[in-house]
Design a protein around this motif. Structure first.
Motif, PDB file in Angstrom:
ATOM      1  N   ARG A 170       0.517   3.990  -2.301  1.00  0.00           N
ATOM      2  CA  ARG A 170      -0.656   5.074  -2.132  1.00  0.00           C
ATOM      3  C   ARG A 170      -0.620   5.134  -0.526  1.00  0.00           C
ATOM      4  O   ARG A 170      -0.872   6.366  -0.023  1.00  0.00           O
ATOM      5  CB  ARG A 170      -1.661   4.974  -2.963  1.00  0.00           C
ATOM      6  CG  ARG A 170      -2.395   5.993  -2.948  1.00  0.00           C
ATOM      7  CD  ARG A 170      -3.399   5.401  -3.907  1.00  0.00           C
ATOM      8  NE  ARG A 170      -4.614   6.527  -4.213  1.00  0.00           N
ATOM      9  CZ  ARG A 170      -5.866   6.631  -4.757  1.00  0.00           C
ATOM     10  NH1 ARG A 170      -6.425   5.241  -5.362  1.00  0.00           N
ATOM     11  NH2 ARG A 170      -6.950   7.445  -4.667  1.00  0.00           N
ATOM     12  N   ARG A 193       2.282   6.996   1.264  1.00  0.00           N
ATOM     13  CA  ARG A 193       2.777   8.347   0.381  1.00  0.00           C
ATOM     14  C   ARG A 193       1.437   9.183   1.329  1.00  0.00           C
ATOM     15  O   ARG A 193       1.787  10.454   1.376  1.00  0.00           O
ATOM     16  CB  ARG A 193       2.170   8.629  -0.547  1.00  0.00           C
ATOM     17  CG  ARG A 193       3.951   7.841  -1.706  1.00  0.00           C
ATOM     18  CD  ARG A 193       3.468   8.861  -3.092  1.00  0.00           C
ATOM     19  NE  ARG A 193       4.654   8.120  -3.937  1.00  0.00           N
ATOM     20  CZ  ARG A 193       4.749   9.044  -5.165  1.00  0.00           C
ATOM     21  NH1 ARG A 193       4.578  10.107  -5.090  1.00  0.00           N
ATOM     22  NH2 ARG A 193       6.073   7.819  -5.329  1.00  0.00           N
ATOM     23  N   ASP A 253       0.442  -1.605  -0.216  1.00  0.00           N
ATOM     24  CA  ASP A 253      -0.128   0.175   0.342  1.00  0.00           C
ATOM     25  C   ASP A 253       0.599   1.242   0.010  1.00  0.00           C
ATOM     26  O   ASP A 253       0.920   2.328   1.085  1.00  0.00           O
ATOM     27  CB  ASP A 253      -0.999  -0.214   1.511  1.00  0.00           C
ATOM     28  CG  ASP A 253      -2.230   1.210   1.543  1.00  0.00           C
ATOM     29  OD1 ASP A 253      -1.992   2.103   0.164  1.00  0.00           O
ATOM     30  OD2 ASP A 253      -2.440   0.931   2.143  1.00  0.00           O
TER      31      ASP A 253
END
Length: 389
Positions: A269, A272, A267
């Motif tokens: 994303r 981030r 994960d």
């Protein structure tokens, strides 16, 4: 020579007090025979104290002054002074001598047992000390002092289960919380469980630690590690992300775990997103440095990103990461980056607020002063570059 002189300084005040006691008893009793010899024995003891024969001086004084309710306090005090000077053998002899006397008031017998227990602890005879302290606690005597000593003994022996019980009893006696320290004992047990590969037990113990102290950074780190090992990455992330709210100074301790758990969960994303929020909330360069690493992995311009961040919040760790992105500019950049890296490695990372120790590694209990939670991370990421505006 100096040892003998130091003993003279120690013995003379107490010797005069003992001599006064003997003289007073001699006058009051008017006793013939052996009692008349006591003052001369006392003077012989002081005369021996003036020589280098320290053991002879002490032995003579002990033999000269009978242990009674009137002199027991002085014997006990002299023994404790010897212990504080590090002369444990002499302290033991004095306190054992008092304890061996029959017919003393109970308070002196109790105190002799207490002092003897401290002597044993100082001498490293922890099993003897534990038995004496434990017996006094069971009899309801010197509760706070004995339980404090027992907690120290169990910590030294790494007997964390007994330390938990003793600390719980001690906090009840003192009327003050020891729950943050008890949380550390649970974490010690959790670390042992992890070392044995029992991550489920480690998870339970870390949760117990958090039930004792919700602010325990260590418990959150241990819990996150246990859940990582159990492949519960969502649970690990939740545990790790609690740390900055507990104590922001430990962000650099938990950031590797957060990054690891997000990567194991595939994960990036989510990682981030977390780092971008952390950039807003936390005054440290570490979220930006980690974001730059992710950008570099995906082919984005991490150098420009870091240069922008460093223009607003300069820091050594940020500059080090920026120089890594521009190493292709030549040897001077590589030399500068290496110099900064070596300086960062050589600088202390932590400091004990109690005794000032500056270790390179994080200890939850200071190895010098033995205080728990006294070692704090030094501000490297949030430290401005000297001369930067």
């Amino acid at each position: 020579m100096f040892e003998g002189f130091g003993l003279v300084v120690l013995l003379l005040p107490i010797g005069f007090a003992l001599g006064w006691t003997v003289a007073r008893r001699h006058i009051q009793q008017g006793a013939p025979g052996a009692a008349v010899d006591k003052p001369s024995d006392y003077l012989a003891g002081l005369d021996a104290a003036g020589t280098d024969d320290a053991d002879t001086s002490m032995t003579t004084l002990i033999q000269a002054i009978e242990v009674t309710d009137q002199t027991a306090d002085l014997h006990l005090t002299l023994g404790s002074l010897f212990r504080r000077r590090g002369e444990v053998d002499r302290a033991l002899r004095l306190h054992q001598n008092v304890l061996a006397q029959g017919g003393l008031a109970a308070e002196f017998a109790y105190r002799a047992r207490l002092e003897l227990a401290h002597d044993y602890q100082k001498a490293g005879l922890l099993d003897h000390a534990e038995k004496l302290f434990g017996a006094l606690v069971d009899e309801g005597l010197f509760q706070a002092e004995c339980l404090t000593a027992l907690v120290g003994i169990y910590e030294q022996e790494h007997d964390w289960d007994k330390a938990i019980v003793a600390a719980q009893r001690l906090q009840a006696v003192r009327g003050e919380s020891l729950r943050p320290v008890i949380a550390h004992y649970h974490c010690e047990l959790a670390d042992l469980a992890k070392a044995d590969g029992d991550f489920r037990q480690a998870e339970r113990l870390a949760e117990q630690a958090l039930s004792e102290s919700r602010g325990s950074v260590r418990a959150s780190l241990v819990l996150g590690g246990a859940r990582e090992a159990l492949d519960d990455q969502a649970g690990a992330i939740a545990a790790y992300q609690r740390v900055p709210d507990q104590d922001l100074r430990f962000f650099r301790e938990v950031m590797p775990g957060i990054e690891r758990a997000y990567r194991k969960a595939d994960d990036l994303r989510g990682l981030r997103g977390y780092l971008k929020e952390a950039e807003k909330d936390y005054p440290t360069a570490l979220p930006s440095v980690t974001l730059a690493k992710l950008m570099r992995e995906s082919g984005e311009d991490a150098a420009q990103f870091l240069a922008d961040r460093m223009s607003r919040q300069p820091s050594w760790s940020g500059l080090h990461a920026l120089l890594q992105e521009v190493e292709d500019l030549g040897e001077p950049v590589r030399v500068l980056r290496s110099a900064i890296e070596n300086s960062m490695k050589a600088a202390p990372s932590y400091r004990c607020r109690s005794c000032g120790l500056t270790p390179r590694f994080l200890f939850w209990q200071c190895p010098s002063c033995k205080q728990w939670d006294s070692i704090e991370p030094l501000p490297d990421d949030i430290q401005s570059i000297p001369g930067a505006s």
